[in-house]
Design an enzyme around this catalytic site. Structure first.
Site, PDB file in Angstrom:
ATOM      1  N   ASP A 220      24.317 -11.478   4.672  1.00  0.00           N
ATOM      2  CA  ASP A 220      25.001 -11.698   5.945  1.00  0.00           C
ATOM      3  C   ASP A 220      24.440 -10.609   6.853  1.00  0.00           C
ATOM      4  O   ASP A 220      24.749  -9.428   6.678  1.00  0.00           O
ATOM      5  CB  ASP A 220      26.519 -11.518   5.777  1.00  0.00           C
ATOM      6  N   HIS A 221      23.579 -10.993   7.784  1.00  0.00           N
ATOM      7  CA  HIS A 221      22.802  -9.958   8.469  1.00  0.00           C
ATOM      8  C   HIS A 221      23.690  -9.002   9.277  1.00  0.00           C
ATOM      9  O   HIS A 221      23.276  -7.903   9.599  1.00  0.00           O
ATOM     10  CB  HIS A 221      21.691 -10.562   9.327  1.00  0.00           C
ATOM     11  N   HIS A 283      30.382 -13.664   9.632  1.00  0.00           N
ATOM     12  CA  HIS A 283      30.264 -12.385  10.342  1.00  0.00           C
ATOM     13  C   HIS A 283      31.616 -11.791  10.758  1.00  0.00           C
ATOM     14  O   HIS A 283      31.877 -10.606  10.554  1.00  0.00           O
ATOM     15  CB  HIS A 283      29.395 -12.545  11.596  1.00  0.00           C
TER      16      HIS A 283
END
Ligand code: BG6
Length: 543
Positions: A220-221, A283
Site C-alpha cells: 500500500d504505497h 489508504h
C-alpha cells in the site's frame, strides 16, 4: 496569521549516523522501517511481472535506479522482466533506459552500460506453464552470471484477476524456496487485494497455498510515505502527545485525501472500483490505524501490525440505517462556470462530468467521492468520531489528518475574533508540503486585544534542508528486499478492512445513487451535513 517556525527536533530514526547539512544535528539514515536499521539486502533477482506496464516505467524502475545510485542495492543484483508481449533483452533494456530518462533522470551512459546487462526479459503469459519454465531457465543463468544465489523477489504489477494464477504458476514451476532452504523467495502484490471480503479471502487463500504469510508483501504505497512513518515517530518518540491522544482531550479526528485529477484513462479499473474500494479500504484506513493504534510492545513488523489490526477490529460495523446516516457518496458532475479553475487570471478549462469521461459506462453509479464517520470502540477512543473523506476532482491535492481537541470550557473563548482556521487542532500534512501544524488561540497584542487563532508550523523542507524524502516505492522495494514487512499489509489487516467496508459496498450496490458535486468543489452537500449534524465542519485543507 502569525507563524512560528519550530526548531528542528533531534533526529531519532535509524542506527547509522550520516552527515547532515553543515552545522545541523547529524541526520540518521531512516531508509528502512521507521525505527529500523539501514542495511544492504542480500544478493537477489527481482522478477517483475507486468514489466512493460506503467507502474514499472513510472515508479519501479526509477525507484530501483535511485536505490542503486544511493548504494542501497547489493552488487549481485538482477532484474528479470516478464510481460505477455514478445520482446527481448535488448528492447527491454532500451525501454527501461527510456523510462529513467522520462521519469527520473537520463542515466549516465557508462553507468547504464555497466548496469543494463543485469536486466533480462522473459516473454509469455502467466496462464501458460511454459512461461514459468523459461523463467526458471533464465533465473538459473542469472544466478550464475550475476551471483544472485537463488534469492528471488517476485513483483506482481498485474491486474488482480491474474494474481492467483501467477502465484500458482510460480509454485508449480518450483520457483518458490521453502523456509528451510538457504535461499529466500518473497512476493509483492499490488492493491487492490480483492474487491470485497470474500474475494480478498479467496485471494489470500490462493497466495497461501504457495507462499507462507511472511513471504507475502502486500503493498500500500501510502505506508511508504515519509510523513506516515513520521506519524509513528511523532506519536511514540515524544512524550508530550500521549496524554492528549485520547477521548478526554480529542473531540474528533478528520482524515482527508483529496485529489484534483479525475478518472483519467483508468475508467476500466475505476468504474468497477469507486472511491470506497480504491482509497478508503486501503489508504485511509491505513492512516486511521496509525493515528489510533496503541504503542506497540516493540517495533518489529508483527508488533506494529498487531496493534493496527486491533484498531480495525474495534471499529463497529456500519449496518442498516447507519449506512445511510454515516456513509455518504458523490460523483463529480461538470464543473460550474464560476468554479472552473483559474490560473494567472485566465479562466481554466471546464471539466467534464465523470459520466462523460472516456470509457465510463452511461449512467454509471460509481462514486468518485466517499466520506464515512467511524468510531473506534476502545478505551482510548470511545465516542470520538473519525471522519474520513476522499474524492477525485476536488479543488486541491492534499492528504492530511486533523486532530481536533475539545473546546476550552472557559468564556475567554467568547472573545475570539476570527474563527478560521479552527483553533485547538493539530494538523498532520501528509502531502504535499509535508509537515505538522499546531493551531491554538493567542491574544492579539494590545490593552483590549481580542483572541485570534495562530499556528506553529514544522515543515520538512525547512527543518531538514537538503534532505530528500525517498519515493514511497523506493523505500518499500528496499524493505521487501530486506524482508522487513512493517510497511506492508498483513492478511488479517486486509481482511479486517474489508470486513468494515463490505456492508457499505453491498448497500450502495443494492440501490441509490451518488450525489452529484461540481468538479473542483469539496464534494456533495451530504458530506458537509455528515459533520454539520453533529455541530462540526470539515477543516479547510491548508497545505
Ligand atoms: C491509488 C489509487 O492507490 O492512489 C488512485 O488507485 C489514486 O486512484 C492514488 O489516484 C493516489 O495516490 P497518491 O500517492 O498520488 O496520493
Amino acid at each position: 496569521m502569525s507563524e512560528t517556525e519550530l526548531a528542528a527536533p533531534p533526529e531519532v530514526l535509524g542506527d547509522v549516523p550520516t552527515a547532515g547539512p553543515q552545522g545541523e544535528t547529524p541526520l540518521r539514515t531512516p531508509m528502512v522501517s521507521p525505527l529500523g536499521r539501514a542495511r544492504i539486502p542480500e544478493p537477489l533477482a527481482l522478477v517483475v511481472f507486468g514489466a512493460t506496464g506503467d507502474l514499472m516505467r513510472r515508479k519501479l524502475m526509477p525507484a530501483l535506479w535511485r536505490l542503486k545510485q544511493e548504494g542501497m542495492l547489493p552488487d549481485d543484483f538482477a532484474i528479470v522482466g516478464n510481460a505477455r508481449e514478445a520482446t527481448d533483452d535488448a528492447d527491454f533494456r532500451e525501454r527501461m533506459r527510456g523510462a529513467l530518462a522520462e521519469f527520473a533522470k537520463e542515466p549516465d551512459a557508462a553507468e547504464w552500460e555497466a548496469f543494463s546487462h543485469r536486466l533480462r526479459f522473459v516473454g509469455g503469459s502467466t496462464d501458460d506453464p511454459s512461461t514459468f519454465v523459461q523463467l526458471a531457465k533464465v533465473l538459473g543463468e542469472v544466478d550464475k552470471e550475476c551471483g544472485t544465489r537463488g534469492n528471488r523477489l517476485f513483483y506482481l504489477a498485474l491486474p488482480p484477476s491474474v494474481v492467483a494464477q501467477t502465484a500458482e504458476g510460480l509454485g508449480r514451476a518450483g520457483l518458490v524456496c521453502h523456509p528451510e532452504d538457504r535461499c529466500y523467495t518473497r512476493i509483492i502484490v499490488e492493491k487492490p487485494f480483492g474487491r470485497d471480503l470474500d474475494s480478498a479471502k479467496a485471494l489470500n487463500a490462493s497466495l497461501l497455498k504457495v507462499f507462507a504469510e511472511p513471504q507475502i508483501f502486500r503493498i500500500d504505497h501510502y505506508l511508504g510515505k515519509e510523513t506516515l512513518q513520521n506519524l509513528l515517530v511523532f506519536r511514540f518518540a515524544n512524550t508530550i502527545w500521549e496524554p492528549l491522544w485520547q477521548r478526554n482531550y480529542v473531540d474528533h479526528v478528520q482524515i482527508t485525501v483529496s485529489e484534483t485529477v479525475g478518472v483519467e484513462s483508468r475508467a476500466g479499473y475505476y468504474d468497477r472500483s469507486g472511491a470506497l474500494r480504491d482509497m478508503i479500504q486501503s489508504h485511509l484506513l491505513q492512516i486511521l490505524t496509525l493515528v489510533a493504534m496503541e504503542p506497540p510492545a516493540s517495533y518489529d513488523a508483527d508488533s506494529i501490525r498487531n496493534e493496527k489490526v486491533k484498531v480495525l477490529q474495534a471499529i463497529p460495523l456500519l449496518q442498516g440505517e447507519d449506512i445511510d446516516r454515516y456513509a455518504v457518496r458523490g460523483q463529480y458532475a461538470a464543473s460550474e462556470e464560476s468554479s472552473a479553475s483559474e490560473k494567472d487570471g485566465e479562466k481554466g478549462a471546464s471539466m467534464p462530468a465523470y459520466r462523460d469521461e472516456k470509457d465510463v459506462p452511461e449512467g454509471s453509479r460509481t462514486e468518485t467521492f466517499a466520506a464515512l464517520r467511524l468510531l473506534v470502540d476502545n478505551w482510548r477512543w470511545a465516542g470520538v468520531p473519525f471522519y474520513l473523506r476522499t474524492g477525485k476532482r476536488l479543488p486541491a491535492k492534499q492528504s492530511e489528518v486533523v486532530i481536533r481537541f475539545r473546546p476550552a470550557p472557559h468564556p475567554v473563548r467568547d472573545q475570539v475574533q476570527d474563527d478560521t482556521p479552527a483553533p485547538n487542532a493539530l494538523v498532520l500534512h501528509i502531502q504535499p508540503d509535508e509537515g505538522i501544524s499546531l493551531f491554538f488561540e493567542a491574544k492579539v497584542p494590545g490593552i483590549r486585544g481580542p483572541l485570534r487563532p495562530v499556528s506553529m508550523d514544522f515543515k520538512y523542507t525547512s527543518a531538514f534542508e537538503g534532505a530528500e524524502s525517498p519515493e514511497a516505492y523506493q523505500r518499500l522495494l528496499l524493505d521487501a528486499m530486506l524482508g522487513d514487512a512493517t510497511l506492508f499489509a498483513r492478511r488479517d489487516e486486509v481482511e479486517a478492512a474489508w470486513t468494515l467496508i463490505t456492508p457499505i459496498l453491498q448497500a450502495w450496490e443494492a440501490g441509490g445513487e451518488p450525489d452529484p458535486y461540481p468538479a473542483n468543489s469539496w464534494g456533495p452537500e451530504c458530506a458537509t451535513e455528515l459533520l454539520a449534524r453533529e455541530g462540526r465542519s470539515w477543516h479547510e485543507p491548508t497545505g
